[in-house]
Design an enzyme around this catalytic site. Structure first.
Site, PDB file in Angstrom:
ATOM      1  CD  GLU A  53      -0.411  -1.550   3.015  1.00 40.83           C
ATOM      2  OE1 GLU A  53      -0.602  -1.733   4.224  1.00 40.83           O
ATOM      3  OE2 GLU A  53      -0.165  -2.473   2.233  1.00 40.83           O
ATOM      4  CG  ASP A 106      -4.486  -1.812   2.395  1.00 41.45           C
ATOM      5  OD1 ASP A 106      -3.912  -2.811   1.906  1.00 41.45           O
ATOM      6  OD2 ASP A 106      -4.145  -1.299   3.461  1.00 41.45           O
TER       7      ASP A 106
END
Length: 108
Positions: A53, A106
């Site tokens: 991420e 994510d």
């Protein structure tokens, strides 16, 4: 109430100056060169690990600030750690070893 230049879509020309300044400071603190063609985003509070991420945000920041050189370096690092589905393994230690296999939702 504080005077906020960003309330009610009243974005001033200062936005770009602050964004570029923030981006440069962020790069100084969190982006390190791996070699002349690769760089990675690190987490200094977690033994300089790299997480997918962080790499995703780094590439988004680079695109937003029109920094194609840094984007390419981050993307080159990312490509070195893709899993069998073409997604980045989610956690890489400081030495470059995958310590978190599979992707992170994510970051994808």
């Amino acid at each position: 109430m504080k005077n906020n230049k960003f309330i009610n879509n009243n974005i001033s020309e200062d936005k770009d100056m602050y964004s570029k300044d923030y981006y440069e400071k962020w790069k100084q603190n969190f982006v390190v060169a791996v070699d002349s063609n690769k760089s990675k985003v690190i987490d200094p509070q977690r033994n300089n690990i790299t997480v997918s991420e962080g790499m995703g945000y780094g590439m988004l920041f680079a695109v937003t600030l029109n920094d194609s050189v840094e984007f390419d370096k981050l993307w080159n690092f990312t490509k070195s750690y893709l899993d069998e589905y073409g997604l980045m393994n989610w956690q890489i230690d400081e030495s470059g070893k995958v310590i978190g296999e599979g992707s992170a939702s994510d970051a994808d």
